[in-house]
Motif scaffolding. Structure first.
Motif, PDB file in Angstrom:
ATOM      1  N   ALA A 199       9.440   5.554 -10.685  1.00 53.59           N
ATOM      2  CA  ALA A 199      10.151   6.025 -11.878  1.00 53.59           C
ATOM      3  C   ALA A 199      11.096   4.973 -12.427  1.00 53.59           C
ATOM      4  N   ARG A 200      11.537   4.045 -11.585  1.00 55.94           N
ATOM      5  CA  ARG A 200      12.463   2.999 -12.006  1.00 55.94           C
ATOM      6  C   ARG A 200      11.765   1.667 -12.262  1.00 55.94           C
ATOM      7  N   GLY A 201      10.437   1.698 -12.262  1.00 59.31           N
ATOM      8  CA  GLY A 201       9.692   0.518 -12.673  1.00 59.31           C
ATOM      9  C   GLY A 201       9.114  -0.338 -11.570  1.00 59.31           C
ATOM     10  N   VAL A 202       9.305   0.057 -10.310  1.00 56.58           N
ATOM     11  CA  VAL A 202       8.735  -0.716  -9.206  1.00 56.58           C
ATOM     12  C   VAL A 202       7.243  -0.406  -9.103  1.00 56.58           C
ATOM     13  N   ASP A 203       6.426  -1.442  -9.009  1.00 59.77           N
ATOM     14  CA  ASP A 203       4.990  -1.280  -8.842  1.00 59.77           C
ATOM     15  C   ASP A 203       4.700  -1.157  -7.349  1.00 59.77           C
ATOM     16  N   ILE A 204       4.268   0.022  -6.918  1.00 61.98           N
ATOM     17  CA  ILE A 204       3.970   0.286  -5.512  1.00 61.98           C
ATOM     18  C   ILE A 204       2.462   0.215  -5.301  1.00 61.98           C
ATOM     19  N   GLN A 205       2.030  -0.628  -4.370  1.00 54.83           N
ATOM     20  CA  GLN A 205       0.609  -0.739  -4.046  1.00 54.83           C
ATOM     21  C   GLN A 205       0.422  -0.357  -2.582  1.00 54.83           C
ATOM     22  N   LEU A 206      -0.250   0.770  -2.337  1.00 55.73           N
ATOM     23  CA  LEU A 206      -0.489   1.242  -0.981  1.00 55.73           C
ATOM     24  C   LEU A 206      -1.877   0.826  -0.507  1.00 55.73           C
ATOM     25  N   GLY A 207      -2.066   0.745   0.808  1.00 53.36           N
ATOM     26  CA  GLY A 207      -3.334   0.280   1.347  1.00 53.36           C
ATOM     27  C   GLY A 207      -3.645  -1.131   0.899  1.00 53.36           C
ATOM     28  N   ALA A 208      -2.588  -1.906   0.718  1.00 53.14           N
ATOM     29  CA  ALA A 208      -2.721  -3.250   0.146  1.00 53.14           C
ATOM     30  C   ALA A 208      -2.541  -4.294   1.242  1.00 53.14           C
ATOM     31  N   ALA A 209      -3.647  -4.687   1.864  1.00 57.32           N
ATOM     32  CA  ALA A 209      -3.605  -5.702   2.911  1.00 57.32           C
ATOM     33  C   ALA A 209      -3.673  -7.091   2.285  1.00 57.32           C
ATOM     34  N   VAL A 210      -2.773  -7.967   2.743  1.00 58.69           N
ATOM     35  CA  VAL A 210      -2.707  -9.333   2.200  1.00 58.69           C
ATOM     36  C   VAL A 210      -3.688 -10.235   2.955  1.00 58.69           C
ATOM     37  N   THR A 211      -4.521 -10.938   2.194  1.00 59.63           N
ATOM     38  CA  THR A 211      -5.475 -11.878   2.790  1.00 59.63           C
ATOM     39  C   THR A 211      -4.892 -13.280   2.881  1.00 59.63           C
ATOM     40  N   CYS A 212      -4.239 -13.723   1.816  1.00 58.24           N
ATOM     41  CA  CYS A 212      -3.627 -15.054   1.827  1.00 58.24           C
ATOM     42  C   CYS A 212      -2.652 -15.182   0.666  1.00 58.24           C
ATOM     43  N   ILE A 213      -1.862 -16.246   0.717  1.00 64.42           N
ATOM     44  CA  ILE A 213      -0.960 -16.608  -0.374  1.00 64.42           C
ATOM     45  C   ILE A 213      -1.495 -17.898  -0.985  1.00 64.42           C
ATOM     46  N   GLU A 214      -1.721 -17.887  -2.266  1.00 60.87           N
ATOM     47  CA  GLU A 214      -2.165 -19.102  -2.943  1.00 60.87           C
ATOM     48  C   GLU A 214      -0.994 -19.739  -3.667  1.00 60.87           C
ATOM     49  N   GLY A 215      -1.019 -21.067  -3.747  1.00 63.92           N
ATOM     50  CA  GLY A 215       0.094 -21.781  -4.350  1.00 63.92           C
ATOM     51  C   GLY A 215      -0.321 -22.761  -5.423  1.00 63.92           C
ATOM     52  N   ALA A 216       0.678 -23.302  -6.063  1.00 65.39           N
ATOM     53  CA  ALA A 216       0.514 -24.390  -7.034  1.00 65.39           C
ATOM     54  C   ALA A 216       1.664 -25.350  -6.789  1.00 65.39           C
ATOM     55  N   ASN A 217       1.341 -26.620  -6.609  1.00 68.69           N
ATOM     56  CA  ASN A 217       2.366 -27.631  -6.305  1.00 68.69           C
ATOM     57  C   ASN A 217       3.167 -27.252  -5.058  1.00 68.69           C
ATOM     58  N   ASN A 218       2.454 -26.724  -4.056  1.00 68.22           N
ATOM     59  CA  ASN A 218       3.033 -26.368  -2.757  1.00 68.22           C
ATOM     60  C   ASN A 218       4.041 -25.226  -2.848  1.00 68.22           C
ATOM     61  N   ARG A 219       3.904 -24.398  -3.887  1.00 67.23           N
ATOM     62  CA  ARG A 219       4.802 -23.248  -4.055  1.00 67.23           C
ATOM     63  C   ARG A 219       3.973 -22.011  -4.356  1.00 67.23           C
TER      64      ARG A 219
END
Length: 410
Positions: A199-219
């Motif tokens: 209700a306050r604008g937070v996007d909640i994603q359930l059952g959301a398993a993280v596979t990896c973090i991708e970056g650009a310029n090491n960030r």
């Protein structure tokens, strides 16, 4: 090698309480707090709330005033991490090679944030919330950040989400399980906080398993989920629990299956070594018939008092009533008791009204209450928890019946 009659490892609430109790009870020996932190001891709960948002500055969250340590003759040894413990020699060695001797050792080192192990776990822009330095690093990057992804839908993650949303950030919370707070609260509490955040604008994603973090310029640039979705991120916060900081004790021979096991006086299996707080695995009289770790200020403070009094020759077994709290937006959640291994719940009030309590039962007895904006239930429910009261559920579920009257009838 410097030597102390009592050496305390860790400068959180437990470590500070242990030192304070020793001095309050006129312990005349030498006392030192050794900590990896480079700052004088401070409160940890505001880090994910008022300190993150900037509503409190660092000086306002100090656990003791600037003159306390000198007045009480408590040495602060900052910026040191214990690498090894020698129980036979009654000494510890730090990662820089320094050694410190002790007569008694109180281990109040807490835990380290659990880290991601997937590809991209070492990119810049990934953050934890455990220390002042953690939050300072995070705050330094928030000015230029619009999209924040929080991995983990526990209390730390939700408190951070509330703070960051108030700061105008677009926040997404990823939870691998099918509901928020799944490990610590009943579905009613989970559903309520999910609705309030959405209700306050937070996007909640359930059952959301993280596979990896991708970056650009090491960030960090995006978070990749198991279902193939890609979520853009300027900053990523990881809030997936802690790993008890007990490796040095385990290597020294302590019983340390998940944290370090302690008895009712907070003694470990190693001679003259105590453990308190988040890392202490103990049999809690308000919990199930097994050892548990309790991550709370209350537990750290009360166990520290037990350890200090045992050192002073005044043994009092640990039997403190557990309590917790969480502030998110304008919502105050207060918990009394331990709901671990509960087998039934009773709802008092209506979540839609924003004021209700969930009563947790274990074998028919009141084990704990989660009270949402219901201070009276929190205060009065304490007696029911302490008595392990068996109360008619029909009476429990009626918010018009004060809990104190049920305690008198039981």
């Amino acid at each position: 090698m410097s030597e102390y009659d009592v050496l305390i490892v860790g400068s959180g609430h437990g470590g500070v309480q242990a030192a304070s109790v020793l001095r309050q009870r006129e312990f005349g020996g030498s006392v030192a707090i050794l900590t990896a932190d480079r700052d004088e001891p401070y409160e940890r709960p505001p880090l994910s709330k008022d300190y993150l948002s900037g509503d409190k500055d660092f000086h306002s969250i100090h656990l003791r005033g600037p003159d306390f340590w000198e007045e009480k003759q408590i040495a602060l040894i900052l910026g040191r991490t214990v690498a090894t413990v020698d129980p036979a020699g009654h000494s510890v060695t730090c990662d820089n090679g320094e050694r410190f001797g002790y007569g008694k050792l109180i281990w109040a080192a807490g835990g380290e944030p659990r880290r991601l192990t997937c590809d991209g776990h070492d990119l810049a822009g990934l953050h934890a919330i455990r220390t002042r330095a953690d939050v300072d690093r995070l705050r330094s990057e928030l000015t230029d950040a619009e999209r924040v992804v929080i991995i983990g839908g526990g209390y730390i993650g939700l408190e951070a989400a509330a703070s960051l949303t108030r700061m105008g950030k677009h926040v997404t919370v990823l939870e691998a399980l099918d509901r928020l707070l799944a490990r610590v609260a009943a579905p009613t509490i989970s559903d309520f906080f999910e609705a309030q955040h959405r209700a306050r604008g937070v996007d909640i994603q359930l059952g959301a398993a993280v596979t990896c973090i991708e970056g650009a310029n090491n960030r960090v640039a995006r978070v990749i989920l198991a279902d193939g979705r890609s979520l853009p991120a300027d900053v990523v916060i990881v809030g997936i629990g802690i790993v008890p900081h007990v490796a040095a004790l385990a290597a020294a021979g302590a019983d340390a299956p998940n944290g370090v096991a302690v008895d009712e006086f907070c003694r470990t299996s190693l001679p003259d070594i105590y453990a308190v707080g988040d890392c202490a695995l103990h049999r809690n009289v308000f919990g199930p018939e097994r050892q548990v770790r309790v991550e709370s200020v209350q537990n750290a403070v009360d166990q520290a008092s037990v350890a200090a009094r045992h050192i002073l020759g005044d043994p009092i077994a640990y039997a403190a009533t557990p309590w917790f709290w969480s502030n998110q937006f304008d919502i105050k959640l207060q918990t009394i008791g331990l709901n671990t291994d509960y087998d039934a719940t009773v709802l008092r009030g209506e979540p839609s009204g924003g004021r209700f309590s969930v009563v947790y039962l274990r074998d028919g007895a009141v084990a704990a209450l989660d009270c949402v904006n219901m201070v009276k239930d929190y205060v009065q429910g304490r007696v029911l928890v302490e008595r392990r009261a068996n109360v008619d559920p029909a009476s429990l579920c009626d918010p018009a019946i004060p809990l104190k009257s049920l305690a008198l009838q039981e």
